[in-house]
Structure formats: C-alpha cells, structure tokens
Design an enzyme around this catalytic site. Structure first.
Site, PDB file in Angstrom:
ATOM      1  CG  HIS A  14      -2.193  -0.994   1.322  1.00 44.20           C
ATOM      2  ND1 HIS A  14      -1.930  -2.164   2.522  1.00 44.20           N
ATOM      3  CD2 HIS A  14      -2.819  -1.642   0.214  1.00 44.20           C
ATOM      4  CE1 HIS A  14      -3.451  -2.346   2.813  1.00 44.20           C
ATOM      5  NE2 HIS A  14      -3.492  -2.748   1.212  1.00 44.20           N
ATOM      6  CE  LYS A  17     -10.615  -8.428   1.212  1.00 42.14           C
ATOM      7  NZ  LYS A  17      -9.535  -7.336   1.263  1.00 42.14           N
ATOM      8  NE  ARG A  30      -2.366  -7.181  -4.385  1.00 42.54           N
ATOM      9  CZ  ARG A  30      -3.548  -7.598  -3.281  1.00 42.54           C
ATOM     10  NH1 ARG A  30      -2.953  -7.875  -2.075  1.00 42.54           N
ATOM     11  NH2 ARG A  30      -4.856  -7.436  -3.885  1.00 42.54           N
ATOM     12  CB  SER A  80      -4.076  -6.635   4.840  1.00 40.71           C
ATOM     13  OG  SER A  80      -3.846  -5.336   4.268  1.00 40.71           O
TER      14      SER A  80
HETATM   15  P1  ADP Z   1      -9.644  -3.892   0.112  1.00 43.90           P
HETATM   16  O1  ADP Z   1     -10.283  -4.802   0.467  1.00 43.90           O
HETATM   17  O2  ADP Z   1     -10.584  -2.576  -1.200  1.00 43.90           O
HETATM   18  O3  ADP Z   1      -8.835  -4.600  -2.082  1.00 43.90           O
HETATM   19  P2  ADP Z   1      -6.709  -3.305   0.427  1.00 43.90           P
HETATM   20  O4  ADP Z   1      -6.854  -2.931   1.671  1.00 43.90           O
HETATM   21  O5  ADP Z   1      -6.551  -5.131   0.260  1.00 43.90           O
HETATM   22  O6  ADP Z   1      -8.467  -2.793  -0.178  1.00 43.90           O
HETATM   23  O7  ADP Z   1      -6.662  -3.018  -0.645  1.00 43.90           O
HETATM   24  C1  ADP Z   1      -6.371  -1.852  -1.560  1.00 43.90           C
HETATM   25  C2  ADP Z   1      -5.650  -1.225  -2.659  1.00 43.90           C
HETATM   26  O8  ADP Z   1      -4.818  -1.588  -2.277  1.00 43.90           O
HETATM   27  C3  ADP Z   1      -6.440  -2.197  -3.428  1.00 43.90           C
HETATM   28  O9  ADP Z   1      -6.205  -1.751  -4.851  1.00 43.90           O
HETATM   29  C4  ADP Z   1      -5.177  -3.478  -3.612  1.00 43.90           C
HETATM   30  O10 ADP Z   1      -5.055  -3.938  -4.693  1.00 43.90           O
HETATM   31  C5  ADP Z   1      -4.213  -2.898  -3.458  1.00 43.90           C
HETATM   32  N1  ADP Z   1      -2.908  -3.325  -2.787  1.00 43.90           N
HETATM   33  C6  ADP Z   1      -2.530  -4.192  -1.847  1.00 43.90           C
HETATM   34  N2  ADP Z   1      -2.123  -4.156  -1.363  1.00 43.90           N
HETATM   35  C7  ADP Z   1      -0.901  -4.402  -2.541  1.00 43.90           C
HETATM   36  C8  ADP Z   1       0.536  -4.424  -2.837  1.00 43.90           C
HETATM   37  N3  ADP Z   1       0.807  -5.477  -1.797  1.00 43.90           N
HETATM   38  N4  ADP Z   1       0.105  -4.109  -3.443  1.00 43.90           N
HETATM   39  C9  ADP Z   1       0.100  -3.293  -5.036  1.00 43.90           C
HETATM   40  N5  ADP Z   1      -1.580  -2.872  -4.031  1.00 43.90           N
HETATM   41  C10 ADP Z   1      -1.700  -3.157  -3.150  1.00 43.90           C
END
Ligand code: ADP
Length: 160
Positions: free
Chosen positions: A17, A41, A91, A129
C-alpha cells in the site's frame, strides 16, 4: 490542485500500500487515503486502529495526505472532496477481474470519475494484509513487509 482518493480496507497497511501511495504522490498534489469496510472480510483491526497506523506511517507526508474513515458509496466521498480520481493498486492478474468490474461499475454510476491503476513494485507483488496477519499470528517475521508501527501493533494484537 490535483487530488485523488485511495480507498481500501488497510487491515493493516502494508509496504505494498505504501508503495502505491508514494507513486500516487508523484502524480497528485493531495491524496485522501480512505479507510473503509469490506463486506466480504471481517476486519482484525478497528477502523480507528487502521487509521492510526496509516497516519503514523504517513506522517512525513503530513501536508499532502489526509487519512479518513468513510462508509457508504465511495463516489459520493470522491465528489465531496472535489476530486474525480480513484486510485487502486494492482498486484497480479488475480486482482484484475475484480478491479475491472468495480471500475466499470463506478464509471456507470458516475461518468466523471476515473479509476487509475498503479502497478506495485515487484518486490511487493505477493504482499497482502491477510498474508501479513497469517505470518504474525504464528509469530513469523514481518519486518520489511509493513511499516514499523504495524509491526508493533501486530505483536500487541497476536501476543494476547
Ligand atoms: P480492499 O479490501 O478494498 O481491496 P485493501 O486494503 O486490501 O482493500 O487494498 C486496497 C488497494 O490496495 C487495492 O487496490 C489493492 O489491490 C491494493 N493493494 C493491496 N496490497 C497491495 C500490494 N502489495 N501492492 C499493490 N497494491 C496493493
């Protein structure tokens, strides 16, 4: 002033992130990092805890980043902030299908709002996460994968 909104669950924020945020800051003057709830989730950290970790990890960008909590239709939040850009991270191909349909739906709901996808640094392509929480749950090392504050909070959460 160019502004964008980066929404997510951030449960907790990872270096993946952080990488997307750093890249978005090269394109926009101000970034709203919005902590939301994902109905698919159940969160490990409360919204307050997730915001606190984000604020701490992003304190050096204090003047250009606003961390907020929002529940409801994201597009309404984007308009309220007088922005027209949603940032999402990509990703792998596995992210694509979900993100593609969500971006098209958002475009259908509001013609003026564009979703911009930023590709992660390849070192972080495997980071999520949930994988971080899995490592922390078994007392594995998360150093280098998450900001320091998150490392600390994970220890507190899972040592209980
Ligand atoms: P959500 O539940 O809305 O997907 P996340 O917190 O899991 O929320 O992810 C928020 C955003 O960050 C999403 O666009 C996700 O694809 C991106 N994201 C999560 N992890 C990574 C990573 N390792 N590299 C790039 N983008 C990421």
């Amino acid at each position: 002033m160019r502004t964008a909104v980066y929404p997510g669950t951030f449960d907790p924020v990872t270096n993946g992130h952080m990488d997307i945020i750093e890249r978005a800051l090269k394109l926009f003057d101000r970034l709203y990092v919005v902590v939301g709830e994902n109905p698919q989730k159940s969160a490990t950290f409360t919204a307050e805890e997730r915001m606190l970790m984000l604020k701490d990890a992003l304190k050096k960008h204090n003047s250009r980043i606003v961390v907020e909590h929002f529940e409801g239709l994201l597009l309404n939040y984007v308009k309220k902030k007088k922005s027209n850009v949603v940032i999402r991270g990509l990703r792998a191909i596995s992210d694509f299908e979900f993100e593609f349909s969500r971006a098209l739906l958002n475009r259908e709901l509001s013609k003026d709002i564009e979703t911009i996808f930023i590709m992660t640094k390849d070192d972080y392509a495997f980071l999520s996460s949930s994988i971080i929480k899995e490592i922390a749950m078994f007392n594995g090392p998360v150093k280098g994968f998450v900001p320091e504050i998150v490392e600390k909070k994970l220890k507190e959460k899972f040592s209980k």
